[in-house]
Design an enzyme around this catalytic site. Structure first.
Site, mmCIF file in Angstrom:
data_model
loop_
_atom_site.group_PDB
_atom_site.id
_atom_site.type_symbol
_atom_site.label_atom_id
_atom_site.label_comp_id
_atom_site.label_asym_id
_atom_site.label_seq_id
_atom_site.Cartn_x
_atom_site.Cartn_y
_atom_site.Cartn_z
ATOM 1 N N ARG A 185 -2.233 42.369 23.382
ATOM 2 C CA ARG A 185 -1.846 41.700 24.616
ATOM 3 C C ARG A 185 -0.327 41.757 24.718
ATOM 4 O O ARG A 185 0.386 41.612 23.711
ATOM 5 C CB ARG A 185 -2.315 40.239 24.634
ATOM 6 C CG ARG A 185 -3.806 40.049 24.887
ATOM 7 C CD ARG A 185 -4.187 40.404 26.318
ATOM 8 N NE ARG A 185 -5.571 40.079 26.619
ATOM 9 C CZ ARG A 185 -6.578 40.936 26.535
ATOM 10 N NH1 ARG A 185 -6.355 42.184 26.101
ATOM 11 N NH2 ARG A 185 -7.814 40.569 26.876
ATOM 12 N N GLU A 187 1.606 41.702 33.351
ATOM 13 C CA GLU A 187 0.816 42.711 34.069
ATOM 14 C C GLU A 187 0.448 42.216 35.474
ATOM 15 O O GLU A 187 0.137 41.045 35.654
ATOM 16 C CB GLU A 187 -0.470 43.010 33.287
ATOM 17 C CG GLU A 187 -0.211 43.641 31.944
ATOM 18 C CD GLU A 187 -1.509 43.913 31.161
ATOM 19 O OE1 GLU A 187 -2.606 43.865 31.772
ATOM 20 O OE2 GLU A 187 -1.413 44.183 29.959
ATOM 21 N N HIS A 198 -2.906 49.520 30.759
ATOM 22 C CA HIS A 198 -4.014 48.723 30.227
ATOM 23 C C HIS A 198 -5.353 49.457 30.426
ATOM 24 O O HIS A 198 -6.235 48.993 31.162
ATOM 25 C CB HIS A 198 -4.069 47.337 30.884
ATOM 26 C CG HIS A 198 -4.772 46.323 30.013
ATOM 27 N ND1 HIS A 198 -4.472 44.973 30.040
ATOM 28 C CD2 HIS A 198 -5.762 46.461 29.090
ATOM 29 C CE1 HIS A 198 -5.243 44.326 29.183
ATOM 30 N NE2 HIS A 198 -6.032 45.222 28.598
#
Length: 334
Positions: free
Chosen positions: A246, A275, A293
């Site tokens: 993450r 993000e 991602h």
């Protein structure tokens, strides 16, 4: 008495037949809301009353926001099971769910292969410094003028894995096939069988010994910015760092400074602090490989993850229990 209800938060792409088959056990519903405030009002209005379980995706956060205490408190009183399609579940406040008697499941292993594959891609690209010339090629400049410095081979390099869960262990096997030596640090040391020959080291040793550092820890209060300025200072000069965990486990401001100073030679990232925004210092640096991602972005893995999550909803409806719960709730089930 009518059927219980099951709520779909987000989209199902590959397991639609399995989801539709749940109509045997429950009324399948989707929210009409398209924002957090609307979803909260929809819950308060009673239109979702009778919902006992929900299937949620990572992107459903755009509709509901985080599953935090505020949201958990307005869920229907019938709500018992939250089935999350993802290995990481930092969007969910598990403590708030536990306090309300809601059990949470995730997808703990279906994403291992695909995420580890992505990490290997980033490791090789960052080690070899391929990104600079790939950018130059698209601009009609071949390798670049002047060409970039020579990269490095993975053989005989030390890969440090921070977080030897399922993804970390899968990455270990793949990295060893490339001739890398693996060391790791976990909150708890693994058994000999689980570590499979990887050396357990302290966090500081991991930082100082690794030629390549791979971040594979879940995001929580203890791991947020676990890598920042003081950690970069303990690393080998010219280290390569890869993050498929993450974004917030690494301080991006500090990372940009470490890259600009040459302390960190190259980076491969699949995840980011904010993000879909990406730090401009990362975008501007050609020594940074950026992937938006996509660690589990494959037909096979997406199907496995969706089927796993639908399976948890089915188990809840059919048997009154989940096939698996997140570790924080292990003591809540018999």
């Amino acid at each position: 008495m009518g059927k219980p209800r099951a709520l779909l938060l987000g989209k199902i792409t590959h397991a639609t037949k399995s989801w539709d088959a749940l109509s045997e056990y429950a009324e399948l519903v989707i929210p009409s809301s398209r924002s957090r405030s609307e979803f909260i009002e929809e819950c308060k209005s009673g239109s979702l009353d009778g919902v006992v379980a929900a299937y949620r995706t990572f992107n459903s956060v755009d509709i509901t926001g985080r599953f935090d205490e505020e949201l958990v408190q307005v869920l229907p009183s019938s709500f018992k099971w939250l089935c999350h399609n993802g290995a990481g579940y930092d969007q969910i406040d598990t403590a708030a769910c536990t306090a309300r008697g809601i059990l949470v499941s995730n997808v703990p292993s279906a994403a291992d292969e695909s995420t580890a594959d992505t990490a290997i891609f980033l490791i090789l690209g960052a080690l070899r410094g391929l990104n600079t010339s790939m950018l130059a090629l698209r601009e009609g400049k071949w390798r670049g003028h002047p060409p970039p410095p020579l990269g490095h081979d993975p053989q005989e390099k030390i890969l440090g894995i921070l977080g030897m869960g399922g993804i970390g262990r899968n990455l270990k096997k793949k990295a060893e096939a490339l001739g890398m030596t693996v060391i790791y640090h976990n909150r708890n040391r693994l058994s000999e069988e689980m570590s499979d020959g990887a050396e357990y080291v302290s966090f500081d040793e991991l930082l100082s010994k690794s030629d390549v550092l791979s971040l594979n820890v879940p995001l929580n209060a203890h791991t947020r910015h676990i890598v920042s300025t003081k950690e970069f200072e303990k690393m080998k000069k010219g280290v390569v760092i890869v993050n498929t965990a993450r974004g917030p486990v690494m301080d991006e401001d500090a990372l940009v400074k470490a890259l600009d100073s040459g302390m960190v030679w190259s980076v491969g990232l699949d995840v980011y602090e904010e993000e879909p925004k990406v730090h401009p210092g990362l975008v501007a640096n050609p020594n940074v490989m950026l992937v938006p991602h996509m660690g589990t972005w494959s037909h096979e893995t997406t199907k496995k993850m969706e089927e796993w999550t639908v399976g948890n909803v089915k188990a809840a409806l059919e048997k009154g229990k989940l096939n698996n719960v997140v570790p924080e709730q292990a003591d809540q089930v018999k």
